[in-house]
Enzyme design. Structure first.
Site, mmCIF file in Angstrom:
data_model
loop_
_atom_site.group_PDB
_atom_site.id
_atom_site.type_symbol
_atom_site.label_atom_id
_atom_site.label_comp_id
_atom_site.label_asym_id
_atom_site.label_seq_id
_atom_site.Cartn_x
_atom_site.Cartn_y
_atom_site.Cartn_z
ATOM 1 N N HIS A 1 11.095 -27.369 28.125
ATOM 2 C CA HIS A 1 10.630 -28.742 28.287
ATOM 3 C C HIS A 1 11.739 -29.698 27.859
ATOM 4 C CE1 HIS A 1 6.596 -27.343 29.096
ATOM 5 N NE2 HIS A 1 6.573 -26.677 27.961
ATOM 6 N N SER B 1 -61.336 -34.376 21.575
ATOM 7 C CA SER B 1 -60.694 -35.636 21.175
ATOM 8 C C SER B 1 -60.157 -36.355 22.400
ATOM 9 C CB SER B 1 -59.553 -35.357 20.191
ATOM 10 O OG SER B 1 -60.046 -34.808 19.004
ATOM 11 N N HIS C 1 -53.781 -38.257 16.564
ATOM 12 C CA HIS C 1 -53.977 -37.117 15.666
ATOM 13 C C HIS C 1 -53.760 -35.781 16.374
ATOM 14 C CE1 HIS C 1 -58.076 -37.288 17.502
ATOM 15 N NE2 HIS C 1 -58.028 -35.983 17.331
ATOM 16 N N CYS D 1 12.255 -32.881 35.634
ATOM 17 C CA CYS D 1 12.557 -33.402 34.298
ATOM 18 C C CYS D 1 13.960 -33.011 33.849
ATOM 19 C CB CYS D 1 11.523 -32.915 33.294
ATOM 20 S SG CYS D 1 11.515 -31.131 33.064
ATOM 21 N N GLU E 1 -56.408 -45.594 16.443
ATOM 22 C CA GLU E 1 -55.594 -44.752 17.312
ATOM 23 C C GLU E 1 -55.403 -45.341 18.699
ATOM 24 O OE1 GLU E 1 -55.885 -40.288 15.662
ATOM 25 O OE2 GLU E 1 -57.360 -40.814 17.180
#
Length: 991
Positions: free
Chosen positions: A725, A264, A223, A652, A232
């Site tokens: 290219h 708690s 809680h 290329c 719990e």
């Protein structure tokens, strides 16, 4: 008599003679007479003996055959060789014989025979029985009381190995409960959180808190995180841990009235009063309170809504979240903050801004939040505007000072919609039903203005883009510049396929219609082995996807060779990655004598826009030719048909030469490939310019005229990086390039002409580094290297114009007299270039007189228009022409723009940029000057000393200071020597 013991019975053993004389009648009959086995009498007839005789003869005959087989010399040698062989492990784990050679076998047989003879002689007693006295053999010094060592010269003592003692690990043995208790004590004393893990995903965090001087164990429960559970914490999973927690804590001082919000998860032991009163289990973990008292988190609760949980108070939780997020979003502090307002005023400020942007009834209500999420953006803005109008009085009362004016103005502007729609409607009436480009642009701008603050960013960007295009069109329309003629330029690709006679000749095709390379394929190995890289499909295609060149990258479509069988994925593979598409500019066209050379221009569509390249699908083991038309696929040579090749980076352009090889005669293929390998490729190198490649194609066309009609591979133009290219069989995944129309070698050769006015002929085939930066470095390097500068002056005189980027470079070139040498070289060769050097020399004299950098840059900017005018009349056949022209154009345009700003009183903010650039240039000049040759430094220093010695004789010895000043001045002019460290200078100062 001997006997044998069988158990406790002694059985005598008779002698052999007695056993032989013993009669059968004395034996005891153990078996009954009726059951005694009897041996039948043998009935061997004449046939039996005859058959046995034949079998015996056959056996003897087989033995004779076998003996004759093994008695041959060849078989004896093989058996002897196998006997001398060694066993070894062969392939696949087989055991095979390692047979010696024949010479080795014969030598071994001779050794064995000699050994047998020697042994036989030794056994017969024929050996030398004399004894050799060692005293006769050894020297006299050794035979008298001296130890004789029999160690060889290679003897080496073996040292005793020291055994390393491995320390054994000392394992502490302790019970589990004791170990858990010790760990919890350490965590308690050092304030360390401990995570308790149960079954599955059950986890709790244990911490220790101080209460009234004692430690209390606190376990995280559900809680506290906003999760509600009936139970719990499981007692069965954590009971031994709860017991250990109680052993290390002291909770006797905790009373019932001490249980408040924030308690708690406190763990209380078995003997505690509250545990006995409120828990049915041996331990109590505080959860909260109900009507009956304290609730145990270990026990089940049916209605957890009735429990008042003892977690932190809501105000504390709120401020914990507020502080955590507020600190994350706060700006960087530029002052020391003080608490000038109280907490109540701060809460009011946070609340009003929260309600202004997120109007809800309760922040903790999920329904309120969902109501804001479900509405559209326009409805959300309308609700904010309505909320602003309703609470107008509250906003006015809160607005005390001017520190909130900008915030209120932002909220008001963001929530208000456009109210004046009348003018927008009038604009819409005028442009309605008009389909021209300019009317559509006005419609897009009007739509964005109608929405006002509701306009999306995409719509606003579109409106600005349309406004920019309209402005550009209007400017061109008003000034009637030369761009208007370019807008009428059309260069559509040919609808007819190009015919290559070599591919139509039936003698050069096989039965499938494929091209037969013949001798051309054999000689093509010179190119494939040296300048191509083999692609191994088993290693994947990932490393070949990105094609690097010095000015950028391009992605190949080689990865698409792996074809997906799913239709959706196959369609996805047809999509490319587009670059920024460039419009049609003057860089896309080539002119000669005022006319367009269409084959040397980029391809356009029917409306004049450039045709952008699409995805080029890859193929395996092909040579692809055909520029702007449909490509043609030619199988690679038979010798390379089973391999995949890709050109190395920077080479290329070799695909162009391979395409030319298709048209070469077979008997000339050897000379063609050798000329490419030995002459052209060393001359071109990596990434040559298109002009150089065209010149190389022209040279090949002179020796092999049949190659002039050869088809070219696909060539894409990248204007952003000034790159051509050449597309091979692996295609291109990157799209958006312009397409060059040149389809044959004849078209390509036109780029080699100096008369052709084209920027594309200076582009690099495969890529180039940033030219201007490279040329600037070369210029600075050449200032202090006379031989390099002379080469630059002869080959590329426009490079000296790049010195206008910095006054320092101009002054250095003037002091080294490079301008004078340039005038001497070019005044007769080209009058316009000589005029440029004269202007640069005069400009540098003015710059040297100015002491402030701003004045020097102003002088350079004033001289730029005159130089730009002269440059436009010069030939553009040098590589530094385009960078120098761009530099002058930028300086002229910047001066024109800044002039209007300065007239209107606006400051020029580029001064800091110029200062930093000047520092970088000075640093680069100092580095290149430090790398100058040592011989040059020594010669300069000796020349200075010779001058000083010559003039020093005429000086009055009392005036040595003047000599030192002259020496320092000359050193500062030369920049090769620091006068403060010179020996001559020190000698003058001491005098």
């Amino acid at each position: 008599m001997a006997s044998i013991m069988i158990g406790s019975i002694s059985v005598p053993i008779a002698k052999t003679e007695q056993c032989a004389n013993t009669q059968v009648s004395n034996r005891a009959n153990i078996v009954a007479p009726g059951h005694m086995a009897t041996c039948p009498l043998p009935l061997k007839t004449h046939m039996y003996y005859r058959h046995e005789s034949k079998k015996l003869m056959q056996s003897n005959k087989s033995i004779d055959i076998l003996n004759n087989f093994f008695s041959t010399d060849e078989m004896k040698f093989r058996l002897t060789r196998n006997e001398m062989s060694k066993l070894k492990k062969g392939p696949s784990g087989r055991i095979v014989l390692r047979k010696p050679s024949k010479q080795r076998v014969f030598a071994r047989i001779e050794q064995d025979e000699a050994a047998r003879k020697e042994e036989a002689v030794f056994l017969e007693g024929n050996y030398d029985d004399s004894i050799t006295n060692l005293a006769r053999v050894l020297p006299p010094a050794v035979t008298h009381n001296v130890d004789v060592s029999l160690r060889s010269p290679f003897y080496k003592r073996t040292y005793k190995k020291e055994r390393k003692k491995v320390a054994q690990k000392q394992i502490v043995q302790a019970p589990l409960n004791s170990l858990c208790t010790r760990v919890l004590k350490i965590a308690r004393n050092k304030n360390i959180p401990v995570e308790m893990i149960g079954n599955k995903k059950t986890r709790h965090t244990l911490t220790f808190k101080r209460f009234r001087g004692c430690f209390v164990g606190k376990v995280s429960v559900a809680h506290e995180e906003g999760r509600m559970r009936h139970t719990e914490m499981s007692y069965e999973q954590f009971k031994w841990l709860l017991k250990a927690i109680c052993q290390v804590t002291h909770t006797e001082r905790i009373r019932e009235e001490d249980i408040k919000p924030g308690c708690s998860g406190w763990v209380l032991g078995t003997n505690h009063t509250l545990t006995k009163r409120y828990s049915r289990l041996p331990h109590l973990v505080i959860r909260g309170r109900d009507d009956d008292g304290i609730v145990n988190a270990l026990e089940q609760v049916l209605f957890y809504s009735e429990v008042d949980h003892s977690s932190s108070q809501p105000e504390v939780q709120f401020f914990q979240g507020w502080r955590r997020i507020f600190d994350k979003f706060r700006p960087s502090p530029d002052h020391v903050c003080k608490a000038d307002h109280n907490n109540e005023e701060c809460g009011e400020l946070a609340a009003i801004f929260c309600q202004a942007l997120f109007p809800v009834v309760k922040l903790s209500c999920q329904t309120c939040r969902e109501s804001l999420v479900e509405v559209s953006f326009e409805e959300f803005k309308d609700s904010l505007n309505a909320n602003f109008i309703i609470h107008k009085d509250e906003w006015g009362s809160f607005k005390e000072g001017s520190q909130y004016d900008n915030i209120f103005k932002l909220i008001k502007v963001a929530t208000q919609a456009t109210q004046n729609l009348k003018l927008s409607s009038e604009v819409m009436k005028l442009v309605q039903n008009h389909t021209s480009t300019h009317m559509k642009q006005i419609q897009d701008i009007n739509k964005a203005l109608m929405k006002g603050s509701l306009v999306a960013q995409d719509e606003l960007d579109l409106a600005l883009k349309q406004l920019l295009e309209m402005t550009q069109w209007f400017k061109n329309h008003m000034h009637l510049t030369g761009e208007e003629a370019l807008k009428m330029f059309r260069n559509k690709r040919s609808s007819k396929a190009m015919i290559n006679p070599s591919l139509l000749c039936g003698n050069q095709l096989d039965k499938n219609g494929n091209f037969v390379w013949g001798e051309r394929g054999y000689h093509s190995k010179r190119l494939f082995k040296n300048f191509f890289e083999e692609v191994i499909p088993s290693e994947g295609y990932t490393k070949y996807v990105v094609r690097n060149f010095p000015n950028g990258t391009r992605k190949l479509a080689i990865g698409s060779l792996i074809v997906p069988l799913n239709l959706d994925r196959a369609r996805t593979a047809l999509l490319g990655e587009s670059i920024e598409k460039k419009p049609l500019t003057s860089a896309c066209v080539s002119q000669q004598n005022g006319n367009y050379i269409h084959s040397c221009c980029c391809v356009t569509m029917d409306d004049g826009t450039p045709m952008y390249s699409e995805l080029k699908s890859p193929t395996k083991r092909h040579l692809v030719i055909g520029a702007s038309s449909d490509p043609k696929y030619i199988d690679l040579p038979a010798s390379e048909a089973e391999r995949m090749y890709i050109a190395k980076e920077g080479y290329c352009y070799l695909s162009i030469f391979l395409a030319m090889l298709v048209n070469v005669n077979e008997n000339e293929a050897k000379d063609f490939t050798k000329m490419i390998r030995d002459v052209l490729i060393p001359m071109l190198g990596q990434w040559p310019s298109l002009m150089d490649v065209a010149t190389a194609a022209y040279i090949l066309g002179v020796f092999h005229p049949e190659t002039r009609c050869a088809e070219l591979p696909r060539i894409l133009v990248d204007h952003a990086t000034q790159t051509m290219h050449v597309i091979d069989s692996y295609g291109s995944l990157t799209v958006g390039y312009h397409v060059l129309k040149a389809g044959t070698v004849n078209h390509l050769i036109q780029f080699a002409s100096n008369d052709l006015q084209s920027e594309m002929k200076h582009y690099r085939v495969g890529g180039t580094p940033t030219q201007r930066i490279k040329l600037e470095e070369q210029l600075i390097k050449g200032i202090f290297k006379p031989k390099l500068m002379m080469q630059l002056l002869h080959d590329d005189p426009y490079i000296l114009l790049l010195g206008m980027i910095s006054p320092t470079i101009l002054v250095h070139m003037y002091r080294m007299r490079h301008f004078e040498r340039g005038i001497e070289i070019w005044i007769k060769r080209d009058h316009e270039i000589g005029k440029i050097f004269v202007i640069l020399e005069q400009l540098t004299r003015k710059v040297a007189l100015a002491e402030v950098l701003v004045d020097q840059l102003n002088l350079i900017s004033e001289a730029s228009p005159h130089l730009l005018e002269i440059m436009k009349g010069c030939q553009d056949n040098q590589r530094a022409y385009v960078p120098a022209l761009d530099l002058l154009t930028i300086q002229v345009e910047r001066e024109f723009s800044n002039k209007e700003l300065k007239t209107n009183g606006y400051p020029d903010l580029q001064q800091t940029l110029f200062d930093m650039r000047e520092k970088n240039v000075c640093k680069a000049a100092a580095q290149f000057m430090a790398r100058a040759k040592l011989a040059g430094k020594i010669l300069c220093n000796r020349a200075i000393e010779a001058i000083l010695d010559f003039y020093g004789k005429k000086f009055n010895p009392a005036s040595k200071r003047r000599k030192a000043r002259i020496f320092a001045t000359i050193c500062s002019r030369v920049f090769y020597h620091d006068p403060s460290t010179c020996e001559e200078h020190s000698r003058c100062r001491r005098a």
